[in-house]
Design an enzyme around this catalytic site. Sequence first.
Site, PDB file in Angstrom:
ATOM      1  N   GLU A 253       0.845  -1.197   0.000  1.00 18.08           N
ATOM      2  CA  GLU A 253       0.000   0.000   0.000  1.00 18.08           C
ATOM      3  C   GLU A 253       0.889   1.259   0.000  1.00 18.08           C
ATOM      4  OE1 GLU A 253      -2.371   0.318   3.518  1.00 18.08           O
ATOM      5  OE2 GLU A 253      -3.339   2.148   2.772  1.00 18.08           O
ATOM      6  N   ARG A 279       6.991  30.632 -21.645  1.00 21.13           N
ATOM      7  CA  ARG A 279       6.567  31.891 -21.020  1.00 21.13           C
ATOM      8  C   ARG A 279       7.692  32.935 -21.085  1.00 21.13           C
ATOM      9  NH1 ARG A 279       2.416  35.187 -19.720  1.00 21.13           N
ATOM     10  NH2 ARG A 279       2.836  36.339 -17.803  1.00 21.13           N
ATOM     11  N   GLN A 290      17.601  31.889 -13.115  1.00 17.72           N
ATOM     12  CA  GLN A 290      18.152  30.833 -12.260  1.00 17.72           C
ATOM     13  C   GLN A 290      17.212  30.428 -11.123  1.00 17.72           C
ATOM     14  OE1 GLN A 290      22.069  32.224 -11.213  1.00 17.72           O
ATOM     15  NE2 GLN A 290      22.945  31.390 -13.095  1.00 17.72           N
TER      16      GLN A 290
END
Length: 397
Positions: A253, A279, A290
């Site tokens: 799990e 963008r 950076q």
Amino acid sequence: MGWSEEQLEFRASLRRFADSEIAPSRFELESGRQPPYEVLRRYYAEFQVGDEALARFQATMDDRSIPRANPAEILLPIIEFSRQGPGLVTSLGVSTSLAPTSILRAGNAEQKMRWVPDLLTFTSIGAWALTEPDSGSDAFGGMRSRATRVDGGYLLNGSKTFVTNGPYADTIVYFAKLANSDGVDKVTSFVLDGNIPGLSRSAPLDKMGLHSSPTGDLHLIDVFVEADRHLATNRGPRDRSSHTRARATFAAERASVAAMSLGVIERCLELSIEYARARIQFGDSIGTFQLVQEMLARIEMARYNVENMLLRYLQDVETGDRPTLAAASVMKLYAASAASQAASDAVQIHGGSGYMASSHVEQLFRDARVLQIYGGTDQMQILEVAKDLLRVPSVNR
Ligand SMILES: Cc1cc2nc3c(=O)[nH]c(=O)nc-3n(C[C@H](O)[C@H](O)[C@H](O)COP(=O)(O)OP(=O)(O)OC[C@H]3O[C@@H](n4cnc5c(N)ncnc54)[C@H](O)[C@@H]3O)c2cc1C
């Protein structure tokens, strides 16, 4: 360590399915307007998942040996579908794994034949009801649900909350306390039908994310269950084989939460790279800055680490070197918080667009948060790890 050719081909086929069958309905699924079951059943049919699980189950029941399920075949769909969002696999995992595994662990042969095949083939929808309004991390200690012996069976009373598939489940594994012959309360479990008289359930609860996985409350007032719905075969924690199986189930799990985390991280990375390239601000793509590069590198570091942890887990399982519960907890703890951080970085890289509900990273950010809560919170994983470290005297582990 790495994915084999065969595994990569399998991944590619899963991605094609996710792109054609899940992605077009993502908004409907992730708004909670469309329950996840139809699309998941299409996956089961197309990849014949139920047939294989059923063959394996029948072989176990007939005492025939059959090669174990390949763990990578279990984890790869989790990774791939979690790229869309971990909700679908949460719903699927509870129904086809957690619920039937509980019956397989604690039920007798008749009970297994009665409920497990339909759960494994996803013919019926399963739920696993442990958490209560007053008992979460301390699920067993604080449990108030109670079973009392009556003529021909038991009467159940109590409430459960945050139950995955609760609003739609056909078959519910319900945990309650029952006094044993010495009068001492012990936690045990029962299998309920979703329409059993005396059971009422809530509509899907409104959540922060994970909307493609319906979550609900269950309330039981004097629910009568016949004795053959009591899963009583489990001989308790002193029984070594049951203890080993329980450990393997918990480890699996936790590995599946790490696989969900990897899917989320991978998708966040891809979308962030695309956006950082496209963008333009201050006359340049934001990827040239950076501070944005740092966030990208951090997401890649998370991807690299979580993938390696999963590969190591797979290697251990394949070589029969079963991971300890603490090792599985380390993996879940790390992977879940790495996914949350990666999704947060991805939103940041996308700026205002990342905050818009139309953006996939916005959804992944909300979805990822649950990975640190369910399947044992971060804090419970830490306790598990520390308990294991302190129990073992040697540092050379
Ligand atoms: C979307 C979703 C789906 C779920 N699906 C299921 C399901 O199908 N079936 C089911 O049974 N449950 C399900 N759960 C419940 C889930 O397992 C619990 O929410 C989880 O175990 C935490 O319990 P809790 O919410 O009661 O928090 P609590 O246990 O009340 O914890 C609150 C805070 O206290 C901290 N805390 C608690 N104890 C300690 C301690 N000893 N030391 C340090 N810190 C501690 C926790 O880490 C947490 O930060 C689901 C939950 C969610 C959100």
